[in-house]
Scaffold this motif. Sequence first.
Motif, PDB file in Angstrom:
ATOM      1  N   GLY A 101       0.799  -1.213   0.000  1.00 50.29           N
ATOM      2  CA  GLY A 101       0.000   0.000   0.000  1.00 50.29           C
ATOM      3  C   GLY A 101       0.833   1.264   0.000  1.00 50.29           C
ATOM      4  N   LEU A 102       2.130   1.167   0.356  1.00 45.11           N
ATOM      5  CA  LEU A 102       3.012   2.333   0.306  1.00 45.11           C
ATOM      6  C   LEU A 102       4.270   1.919  -0.456  1.00 45.11           C
ATOM      7  CD1 LEU A 102       3.161   5.285   1.065  1.00 45.11           C
ATOM      8  CD2 LEU A 102       4.152   4.619   3.272  1.00 45.11           C
ATOM      9  N   HIS A 103       5.418   1.813   0.177  1.00 46.24           N
ATOM     10  CA  HIS A 103       6.659   1.485  -0.510  1.00 46.24           C
ATOM     11  C   HIS A 103       6.984  -0.009  -0.387  1.00 46.24           C
ATOM     12  CE1 HIS A 103       7.032   5.788  -0.541  1.00 46.24           C
ATOM     13  NE2 HIS A 103       7.161   5.839   0.779  1.00 46.24           N
ATOM     14  N   GLY A 104       7.826  -0.479  -1.302  1.00 47.73           N
ATOM     15  CA  GLY A 104       8.287  -1.853  -1.188  1.00 47.73           C
ATOM     16  C   GLY A 104       9.253  -2.012  -0.030  1.00 47.73           C
ATOM     17  N   ILE A 105      10.367  -1.273  -0.075  1.00 45.37           N
ATOM     18  CA  ILE A 105      11.356  -1.240   1.001  1.00 45.37           C
ATOM     19  C   ILE A 105      11.626   0.215   1.337  1.00 45.37           C
ATOM     20  CG2 ILE A 105      13.705  -1.837   1.711  1.00 45.37           C
ATOM     21  CD1 ILE A 105      13.669  -4.068  -0.387  1.00 45.37           C
ATOM     22  N   VAL A 106      11.556   0.585   2.604  1.00 43.11           N
ATOM     23  CA  VAL A 106      11.929   1.920   3.038  1.00 43.11           C
ATOM     24  C   VAL A 106      12.990   1.809   4.126  1.00 43.11           C
ATOM     25  CG1 VAL A 106       9.965   2.079   4.633  1.00 43.11           C
ATOM     26  CG2 VAL A 106      11.136   4.150   3.905  1.00 43.11           C
ATOM     27  N   VAL A 107      14.087   2.559   3.956  1.00 41.36           N
ATOM     28  CA  VAL A 107      15.156   2.642   4.951  1.00 41.36           C
ATOM     29  C   VAL A 107      15.246   4.102   5.374  1.00 41.36           C
ATOM     30  CG1 VAL A 107      17.572   2.131   5.478  1.00 41.36           C
ATOM     31  CG2 VAL A 107      16.363   0.772   3.742  1.00 41.36           C
ATOM     32  N   HIS A 108      15.154   4.375   6.675  1.00 42.20           N
ATOM     33  CA  HIS A 108      15.098   5.765   7.128  1.00 42.20           C
ATOM     34  C   HIS A 108      15.682   5.912   8.521  1.00 42.20           C
ATOM     35  CE1 HIS A 108      11.529   5.330   9.882  1.00 42.20           C
ATOM     36  NE2 HIS A 108      11.275   4.292   9.098  1.00 42.20           N
ATOM     37  N   SER A 109      15.758   7.165   8.990  1.00 45.79           N
ATOM     38  CA  SER A 109      16.174   7.485  10.353  1.00 45.79           C
ATOM     39  C   SER A 109      17.534   6.872  10.691  1.00 45.79           C
ATOM     40  CB  SER A 109      15.105   7.024  11.360  1.00 45.79           C
ATOM     41  OG  SER A 109      13.854   7.596  11.050  1.00 45.79           O
ATOM     42  N   ASP A 110      18.549   7.142   9.839  1.00 49.12           N
ATOM     43  CA  ASP A 110      19.912   6.629  10.003  1.00 49.12           C
ATOM     44  C   ASP A 110      20.011   5.124   9.837  1.00 49.12           C
ATOM     45  OD1 ASP A 110      21.475   9.092  10.758  1.00 49.12           O
ATOM     46  OD2 ASP A 110      20.011   9.127  12.369  1.00 49.12           O
ATOM     47  N   GLY A 111      18.986   4.506   9.297  1.00 51.37           N
ATOM     48  CA  GLY A 111      19.019   3.059   9.097  1.00 51.37           C
ATOM     49  C   GLY A 111      20.062   2.644   8.078  1.00 51.37           C
ATOM     50  N   GLU A 112      20.522   1.392   8.202  1.00 53.97           N
ATOM     51  CA  GLU A 112      21.514   0.832   7.294  1.00 53.97           C
ATOM     52  C   GLU A 112      21.013  -0.516   6.793  1.00 53.97           C
ATOM     53  OE1 GLU A 112      25.177   0.510   9.412  1.00 53.97           O
ATOM     54  OE2 GLU A 112      25.416   2.671   9.648  1.00 53.97           O
ATOM     55  N   ALA A 113      21.288  -0.819   5.525  1.00 49.23           N
ATOM     56  CA  ALA A 113      20.867  -2.098   4.959  1.00 49.23           C
ATOM     57  C   ALA A 113      21.701  -2.413   3.730  1.00 49.23           C
ATOM     58  CB  ALA A 113      19.385  -2.082   4.597  1.00 49.23           C
ATOM     59  N   ILE A 114      21.844  -3.718   3.469  1.00 47.34           N
ATOM     60  CA  ILE A 114      22.422  -4.216   2.222  1.00 47.34           C
ATOM     61  C   ILE A 114      21.298  -4.942   1.500  1.00 47.34           C
ATOM     62  CG2 ILE A 114      24.131  -5.739   1.182  1.00 47.34           C
ATOM     63  CD1 ILE A 114      25.846  -5.300   3.708  1.00 47.34           C
ATOM     64  N   ILE A 115      20.931  -4.454   0.321  1.00 51.68           N
ATOM     65  CA  ILE A 115      19.735  -4.917  -0.377  1.00 51.68           C
ATOM     66  C   ILE A 115      20.138  -5.402  -1.757  1.00 51.68           C
ATOM     67  CG2 ILE A 115      17.448  -4.241  -1.188  1.00 51.68           C
ATOM     68  CD1 ILE A 115      17.476  -2.025   0.958  1.00 51.68           C
ATOM     69  N   LYS A 116      20.087  -6.713  -1.982  1.00 53.39           N
ATOM     70  CA  LYS A 116      20.598  -7.291  -3.224  1.00 53.39           C
ATOM     71  C   LYS A 116      19.627  -8.317  -3.803  1.00 53.39           C
ATOM     72  CE  LYS A 116      25.533  -6.885  -2.131  1.00 53.39           C
ATOM     73  NZ  LYS A 116      26.844  -7.614  -2.083  1.00 53.39           N
ATOM     74  N   ARG A 117      19.552  -8.321  -5.125  1.00 57.20           N
ATOM     75  CA  ARG A 117      18.905  -9.390  -5.900  1.00 57.20           C
ATOM     76  C   ARG A 117      17.431  -9.586  -5.549  1.00 57.20           C
ATOM     77  NH1 ARG A 117      24.243 -11.191  -5.026  1.00 57.20           N
ATOM     78  NH2 ARG A 117      23.620 -11.958  -2.971  1.00 57.20           N
ATOM     79  N   ASN A 118      16.753  -8.526  -5.169  1.00 53.70           N
ATOM     80  CA  ASN A 118      15.322  -8.600  -4.902  1.00 53.70           C
ATOM     81  C   ASN A 118      14.511  -8.176  -6.127  1.00 53.70           C
ATOM     82  OD1 ASN A 118      15.379  -9.006  -1.792  1.00 53.70           O
ATOM     83  ND2 ASN A 118      16.786  -7.308  -2.181  1.00 53.70           N
ATOM     84  N   GLU A 119      13.296  -8.668  -6.213  1.00 52.78           N
ATOM     85  CA  GLU A 119      12.334  -8.222  -7.212  1.00 52.78           C
ATOM     86  C   GLU A 119      11.264  -7.418  -6.483  1.00 52.78           C
ATOM     87  OE1 GLU A 119      10.848 -11.574  -9.361  1.00 52.78           O
ATOM     88  OE2 GLU A 119      12.855 -12.377  -9.754  1.00 52.78           O
ATOM     89  N   HIS A 123       4.018  -1.295  -6.203  1.00 46.83           N
ATOM     90  CA  HIS A 123       3.657  -0.635  -4.952  1.00 46.83           C
ATOM     91  C   HIS A 123       3.014   0.719  -5.246  1.00 46.83           C
ATOM     92  CE1 HIS A 123       6.636  -3.636  -3.771  1.00 46.83           C
ATOM     93  NE2 HIS A 123       5.987  -3.649  -2.611  1.00 46.83           N
ATOM     94  N   GLN A 124       2.206   1.194  -4.327  1.00 49.66           N
ATOM     95  CA  GLN A 124       1.543   2.480  -4.520  1.00 49.66           C
ATOM     96  C   GLN A 124       2.509   3.650  -4.335  1.00 49.66           C
ATOM     97  OE1 GLN A 124      -1.661   2.966  -5.657  1.00 49.66           O
ATOM     98  NE2 GLN A 124      -1.376   0.774  -6.016  1.00 49.66           N
ATOM     99  N   GLY A 125       3.573   3.460  -3.589  1.00 46.98           N
ATOM    100  CA  GLY A 125       4.607   4.472  -3.442  1.00 46.98           C
ATOM    101  C   GLY A 125       5.788   4.162  -4.351  1.00 46.98           C
ATOM    102  N   PHE A 126       6.993   4.287  -3.825  1.00 45.41           N
ATOM    103  CA  PHE A 126       8.204   3.914  -4.548  1.00 45.41           C
ATOM    104  C   PHE A 126       8.516   2.437  -4.309  1.00 45.41           C
ATOM    105  CE2 PHE A 126       8.727   8.478  -4.391  1.00 45.41           C
ATOM    106  CZ  PHE A 126       9.336   8.764  -5.615  1.00 45.41           C
ATOM    107  N   GLY A 127       9.204   1.842  -5.264  1.00 45.61           N
ATOM    108  CA  GLY A 127       9.689   0.496  -5.020  1.00 45.61           C
ATOM    109  C   GLY A 127      10.631   0.458  -3.831  1.00 45.61           C
ATOM    110  N   MET A 128      11.565   1.423  -3.783  1.00 42.92           N
ATOM    111  CA  MET A 128      12.473   1.572  -2.655  1.00 42.92           C
ATOM    112  C   MET A 128      12.595   3.048  -2.322  1.00 42.92           C
ATOM    113  SD  MET A 128      15.544  -1.054  -3.596  1.00 42.92           S
ATOM    114  CE  MET A 128      15.220  -2.758  -4.106  1.00 42.92           C
ATOM    115  N   LYS A 129      12.613   3.365  -1.038  1.00 45.83           N
ATOM    116  CA  LYS A 129      12.758   4.749  -0.578  1.00 45.83           C
ATOM    117  C   LYS A 129      13.839   4.773   0.497  1.00 45.83           C
ATOM    118  CE  LYS A 129      10.154   8.572   1.578  1.00 45.83           C
ATOM    119  NZ  LYS A 129      10.217   9.596   0.525  1.00 45.83           N
TER     120      LYS A 129
END
Length: 268
Positions: A101-119, A123-129
Amino acid sequence: GISADPFHAVDIVKGNLHVKNCVISSRSQACVAIHGDANPIIESCKIKGGSEVGILVSETARGKIIDNDIEGSELANIEVLARPHLHAPIQIDGNRIKHGGLHGIVVHSDGEAIIKRNEVHEHQGFGMKLTQRASTELEANIVSMNHLGGIEVSDYASGSLVKNRIYGNKGPGIMITTFATPIVKENTILDGLGVGVHVKSEGAGTLTDNWIFQNCKSGVLVELGANPTFKDNRVYENKLEGILVQEKGKGLFELNEIYNNVLGGITI
């Protein structure tokens, strides 16, 4: 199957739990919450229909989210605001993420992530934000058919976008805005209904060796004080300009191949 009301369906606060081959949903909060100092593996699960978030990663948690089907959450399918101390961040790898209903993956507020090889699709928002000083590595993801756009990097976010395939989104393939400074390299950005790459509102970053083509608007739009470095890219067969710089847009453009765009190569 696992479900919960009114709490998280799976709530992991510590330890190295391995959750595999489960069907998980929630009528109230997150389907899976990973927080505290937890370091779990979430693998080959079906996570669907969360009334808030599919998977929520916060505090100093880390771990791996691999080979899951995650869909239908009312907000983000995956939300990360965790920043582990002295450990690698959460790894999100090889998942199929759709219909949020919003984004696929959202990383925020100093968050850290390694995001690989996903489909990441539809989504109604961005695929990734990536926003609010997030630091994220995106590599070899497929991001398509999202309503607001493919990937947004905003509000001082940084990190790298490398070798992603971004196509068929209704908004920009990549948007960089409000002092974000990503490295954008070797991506394929095509067939969008909007602009291929939109840099605006003091956004910056370095874009090199990307293929940007057959988008319904300009290949690249730079405006409103944005100041990217744009080098060694191929920009062609877009339905408006190859590169459009307007409304106090700035930037360094060199050694790009710009051809066969309907309204010309570069318009300033």
